[in-house]
Design a protein around this motif. Sequence first.
Motif, PDB file in Angstrom:
ATOM      1  N   THR A  78     -36.889  87.806-157.224  1.00  0.00           N
ATOM      2  CA  THR A  78     -36.439  86.563-157.858  1.00  0.00           C
ATOM      3  C   THR A  78     -35.059  86.670-158.483  1.00  0.00           C
ATOM      4  O   THR A  78     -34.433  85.653-158.750  1.00  0.00           O
ATOM      5  N   LEU A  79     -34.573  87.886-158.726  1.00  0.00           N
ATOM      6  CA  LEU A  79     -33.269  88.071-159.354  1.00  0.00           C
ATOM      7  C   LEU A  79     -32.347  88.877-158.456  1.00  0.00           C
ATOM      8  O   LEU A  79     -32.766  89.856-157.836  1.00  0.00           O
ATOM      9  N   ILE A  80     -31.105  88.470-158.402  1.00  0.00           N
ATOM     10  CA  ILE A  80     -30.118  89.202-157.604  1.00  0.00           C
ATOM     11  C   ILE A  80     -29.737  90.508-158.295  1.00  0.00           C
ATOM     12  O   ILE A  80     -29.574  91.543-157.646  1.00  0.00           O
ATOM     13  N   ARG A  81     -29.619  90.461-159.608  1.00  0.00           N
ATOM     14  CA  ARG A  81     -29.195  91.650-160.371  1.00  0.00           C
ATOM     15  C   ARG A  81     -30.341  92.651-160.475  1.00  0.00           C
ATOM     16  O   ARG A  81     -31.353  92.382-161.120  1.00  0.00           O
ATOM     17  N   THR A  82     -30.190  93.802-159.883  1.00  0.00           N
ATOM     18  CA  THR A  82     -31.234  94.828-159.939  1.00  0.00           C
ATOM     19  C   THR A  82     -31.281  95.512-161.303  1.00  0.00           C
ATOM     20  O   THR A  82     -32.279  96.149-161.633  1.00  0.00           O
TER      21      THR A  82
END
Length: 292
Positions: free
Chosen positions: A112-116
């Motif tokens: 759901t999030l691009i930032r790991t």
Amino acid sequence: MVKSLYLCIVMAKVPVIEQCSVSDKRNGHIMIEGLETYLQRNANLVFPHRHNFYHFVLFTAGAGNHSIDFERFEVEPWQIYFMSPGQIHIWDFEGEMKGYVVNFHKDLFKNTLIRTDYLSSLSFFSGLVRDGVFVVEEQDRELVREILERLHDNRQGIDYVTSSLFYLFNLLNLRRTPSFTAESNSYNHTLLRNFLNLIEANFKTMRLPRAYAALLYITPNHLNALCKELLGQSAGELIRDRVILEAKRLLIIKDYSVAEIAYELNFNDNSYFTKFFKKVVGVTPEEFRRHQ
């Protein structure tokens, strides 16, 4: 609500105990439960233990104390604490405990999030215990309760759960004043965050600030000045403290000999490890272990 939550004894080089399942019927990556029920089911979990998932608790009523990585906190209403995987925890609660417990897997936000690195960017998941325990501001309490009550209700889908947690985390993060902030220089903030992440990954084998400075493409003097300005400690002290923390975590496991811990932490011999530990902590490893 929870289909499977159990304890497993973890052998080999993984310390203490891990709660291995955080699943409910919505998703195998999260568990949300009332604190009172959670404590009843885990009544015997009163010894030092660690989790292999992210964990946070909101207290709405109750008393007693809890410790995270050997730092002790008194429970008070509307206190919330956050823990990252691997941190050591023990509690001693008193009276009727009320609140919410949320356990979730590190991959919960993966799709759901691009930032790991989203979770590690939050002040309360920084790994610095001082930033992970605080009292929710009065103006936010009803909203925080409503969010957690809706999640606890267990009638929402996983997309709602992840978006609600994302909103809750951002709300609490905006209200916090962490040990270091980006107010003065966002570049320095990023450097320090990267340094702390590098320590976490390499503290067993890299002990010299200049080695970390090289990885960050800055000078050792710059790194040291940065740490002192934003955290009040030198770069060397931050590395040393992480080594000592891991030593303490291992020392509470009675099956580990001091010699095995010294080897695990990459010390040349047991005597050098003992001198290093006593110089920082004030007692020998054996004395520290006896008082735990």
